[in-house]
Design a protein around this motif. Sequence first.
Motif, PDB file in Angstrom:
ATOM      1  N   THR A 237     -25.297  40.287  21.596  1.00 21.44           N
ATOM      2  CA  THR A 237     -23.883  40.639  22.095  1.00 21.44           C
ATOM      3  C   THR A 237     -22.824  40.920  21.040  1.00 21.44           C
ATOM      4  O   THR A 237     -21.809  41.580  21.287  1.00 21.44           O
ATOM      5  CB  THR A 237     -23.483  39.733  23.302  1.00 21.44           C
ATOM      6  OG1 THR A 237     -23.546  38.489  22.677  1.00 21.44           O
ATOM      7  CG2 THR A 237     -24.436  39.884  24.376  1.00 21.44           C
ATOM      8  N   ASP A 238     -22.693  40.030  20.045  1.00 20.95           N
ATOM      9  CA  ASP A 238     -21.844  39.898  19.063  1.00 20.95           C
ATOM     10  C   ASP A 238     -22.414  39.431  17.618  1.00 20.95           C
ATOM     11  O   ASP A 238     -23.110  38.543  17.677  1.00 20.95           O
ATOM     12  CB  ASP A 238     -20.698  39.183  19.697  1.00 20.95           C
ATOM     13  CG  ASP A 238     -19.260  39.174  18.592  1.00 20.95           C
ATOM     14  OD1 ASP A 238     -18.967  40.229  18.317  1.00 20.95           O
ATOM     15  OD2 ASP A 238     -18.532  38.084  18.447  1.00 20.95           O
ATOM     16  N   VAL A 239     -21.669  40.065  16.498  1.00 21.35           N
ATOM     17  CA  VAL A 239     -22.018  39.640  15.304  1.00 21.35           C
ATOM     18  C   VAL A 239     -20.831  39.640  14.461  1.00 21.35           C
ATOM     19  O   VAL A 239     -19.994  40.470  14.438  1.00 21.35           O
ATOM     20  CB  VAL A 239     -23.183  40.694  14.709  1.00 21.35           C
ATOM     21  CG1 VAL A 239     -23.395  40.031  13.045  1.00 21.35           C
ATOM     22  CG2 VAL A 239     -24.198  40.722  15.324  1.00 21.35           C
ATOM     23  N   THR A 240     -20.797  38.506  13.726  1.00 19.99           N
ATOM     24  CA  THR A 240     -19.448  38.344  13.039  1.00 19.99           C
ATOM     25  C   THR A 240     -19.706  37.609  11.662  1.00 19.99           C
ATOM     26  O   THR A 240     -20.848  36.927  11.611  1.00 19.99           O
ATOM     27  CB  THR A 240     -18.375  37.359  13.666  1.00 19.99           C
ATOM     28  OG1 THR A 240     -18.622  36.147  13.989  1.00 19.99           O
ATOM     29  CG2 THR A 240     -17.690  37.893  14.846  1.00 19.99           C
TER      30      THR A 240
ATOM     31  N   VAL B 149     -16.492  28.655  10.733  1.00 26.62           N
ATOM     32  CA  VAL B 149     -17.291  28.946  11.940  1.00 26.62           C
ATOM     33  C   VAL B 149     -16.777  27.863  12.958  1.00 26.62           C
ATOM     34  O   VAL B 149     -16.275  26.759  12.600  1.00 26.62           O
ATOM     35  CB  VAL B 149     -18.465  28.149  11.738  1.00 26.62           C
ATOM     36  CG1 VAL B 149     -19.511  28.175  12.836  1.00 26.62           C
ATOM     37  CG2 VAL B 149     -19.408  29.240  10.685  1.00 26.62           C
ATOM     38  N   SER B 150     -16.316  28.380  13.896  1.00 29.85           N
ATOM     39  CA  SER B 150     -15.587  28.021  15.236  1.00 29.85           C
ATOM     40  C   SER B 150     -16.573  26.579  15.708  1.00 29.85           C
ATOM     41  O   SER B 150     -17.509  26.704  16.008  1.00 29.85           O
ATOM     42  CB  SER B 150     -14.917  28.812  16.151  1.00 29.85           C
ATOM     43  OG  SER B 150     -16.141  29.116  16.773  1.00 29.85           O
TER      44      SER B 150
ATOM     45  N   GLN C  18     -17.425  28.339   1.126  1.00 33.08           N
ATOM     46  CA  GLN C  18     -16.847  29.557   1.418  1.00 33.08           C
ATOM     47  C   GLN C  18     -17.977  30.700   1.662  1.00 33.08           C
ATOM     48  O   GLN C  18     -17.589  31.680   1.694  1.00 33.08           O
ATOM     49  CB  GLN C  18     -15.982  30.093   0.295  1.00 33.08           C
ATOM     50  CG  GLN C  18     -14.787  29.203   0.261  1.00 33.08           C
ATOM     51  CD  GLN C  18     -13.762  29.358   1.413  1.00 33.08           C
ATOM     52  OE1 GLN C  18     -13.415  30.483   1.710  1.00 33.08           O
ATOM     53  NE2 GLN C  18     -13.369  28.281   2.157  1.00 33.08           N
ATOM     54  N   MET C  19     -19.277  30.105   1.565  1.00 35.50           N
ATOM     55  CA  MET C  19     -20.374  31.389   1.688  1.00 35.50           C
ATOM     56  C   MET C  19     -20.176  31.826   3.147  1.00 35.50           C
ATOM     57  O   MET C  19     -19.854  31.043   4.177  1.00 35.50           O
ATOM     58  CB  MET C  19     -21.699  30.687   1.765  1.00 35.50           C
ATOM     59  CG  MET C  19     -22.861  31.072   1.967  1.00 35.50           C
ATOM     60  SD  MET C  19     -24.230  30.344   2.252  1.00 35.50           S
ATOM     61  CE  MET C  19     -23.862  29.865   3.969  1.00 35.50           C
ATOM     62  N   LEU C  20     -20.385  33.195   3.339  1.00 35.91           N
ATOM     63  CA  LEU C  20     -20.205  33.890   4.479  1.00 35.91           C
ATOM     64  C   LEU C  20     -21.649  33.552   5.364  1.00 35.91           C
ATOM     65  O   LEU C  20     -22.682  33.434   4.841  1.00 35.91           O
ATOM     66  CB  LEU C  20     -20.270  35.424   4.062  1.00 35.91           C
ATOM     67  CG  LEU C  20     -18.934  35.904   3.618  1.00 35.91           C
ATOM     68  CD1 LEU C  20     -19.066  37.428   3.402  1.00 35.91           C
ATOM     69  CD2 LEU C  20     -17.954  35.500   4.705  1.00 35.91           C
ATOM     70  N   VAL C  21     -21.452  33.348   6.444  1.00 40.36           N
ATOM     71  CA  VAL C  21     -22.484  33.096   7.566  1.00 40.36           C
ATOM     72  C   VAL C  21     -22.142  34.132   8.530  1.00 40.36           C
ATOM     73  O   VAL C  21     -21.308  34.683   9.148  1.00 40.36           O
ATOM     74  CB  VAL C  21     -22.226  31.575   8.299  1.00 40.36           C
ATOM     75  CG1 VAL C  21     -23.164  31.475   9.404  1.00 40.36           C
ATOM     76  CG2 VAL C  21     -22.047  30.601   7.381  1.00 40.36           C
ATOM     77  N   VAL C  22     -23.579  34.614   8.853  1.00 41.39           N
ATOM     78  CA  VAL C  22     -23.752  35.654  10.112  1.00 41.39           C
ATOM     79  C   VAL C  22     -23.682  34.792  11.391  1.00 41.39           C
ATOM     80  O   VAL C  22     -24.955  34.161  11.710  1.00 41.39           O
ATOM     81  CB  VAL C  22     -24.851  36.758   9.638  1.00 41.39           C
ATOM     82  CG1 VAL C  22     -25.260  37.559  10.811  1.00 41.39           C
ATOM     83  CG2 VAL C  22     -24.769  37.029   8.303  1.00 41.39           C
ATOM     84  N   CYS C  23     -23.014  35.141  12.007  1.00 44.70           N
ATOM     85  CA  CYS C  23     -22.710  34.465  13.601  1.00 44.70           C
ATOM     86  C   CYS C  23     -23.374  35.423  14.416  1.00 44.70           C
ATOM     87  O   CYS C  23     -22.662  36.393  14.602  1.00 44.70           O
ATOM     88  CB  CYS C  23     -21.427  34.035  13.640  1.00 44.70           C
ATOM     89  SG  CYS C  23     -21.018  32.283  12.784  1.00 44.70           S
ATOM     90  N   GLU C  24     -24.345  35.189  14.942  1.00 46.93           N
ATOM     91  CA  GLU C  24     -24.902  36.269  15.898  1.00 46.93           C
ATOM     92  C   GLU C  24     -24.933  35.430  17.496  1.00 46.93           C
ATOM     93  O   GLU C  24     -25.508  34.499  17.786  1.00 46.93           O
ATOM     94  CB  GLU C  24     -26.332  36.540  15.578  1.00 46.93           C
ATOM     95  CG  GLU C  24     -26.978  37.523  16.422  1.00 46.93           C
ATOM     96  CD  GLU C  24     -28.415  37.878  15.850  1.00 46.93           C
ATOM     97  OE1 GLU C  24     -28.887  39.001  16.717  1.00 46.93           O
ATOM     98  OE2 GLU C  24     -28.596  37.350  14.856  1.00 46.93           O
TER      99      GLU C  24
END
Length: 103
Positions: free
Chosen positions: A38-41, A48-49, A88-94
């Motif tokens: 439904t969402d990918v950021t 990360v929240s 600071q590494m990017l995380v794929v939040c799905e």
Amino acid sequence: TASAYPMYELEGASLPQADTYSIVLGSHGEAVCLIRTTDVTLVPFDQVSAQHAYKEGEGDRSLAYWRQVHEDFFKQELAQVDLSFTSQMLVVCEEFQVVKIVE
């Protein structure tokens, strides 16, 4: 769910896309459910929240717990391919919805 973006870069893999379907496999390779993303950021690890941590549903669902277990996991995963973890590494939040559970 959350995954380390550097692994996508290393493997040349495409990021998950909203409105796509996936089959989730169990530990023995059997289909256990069908999900719809439904969402990918993409978010730096340290941004990360708490809401995302809560939705993942692990441990006590707190951001502190999420950060600790994910930092440990990402460090191990990245070390296997000679990469280092940083806050600071990017995380794929799905985010996804379960469409059907396979029985």
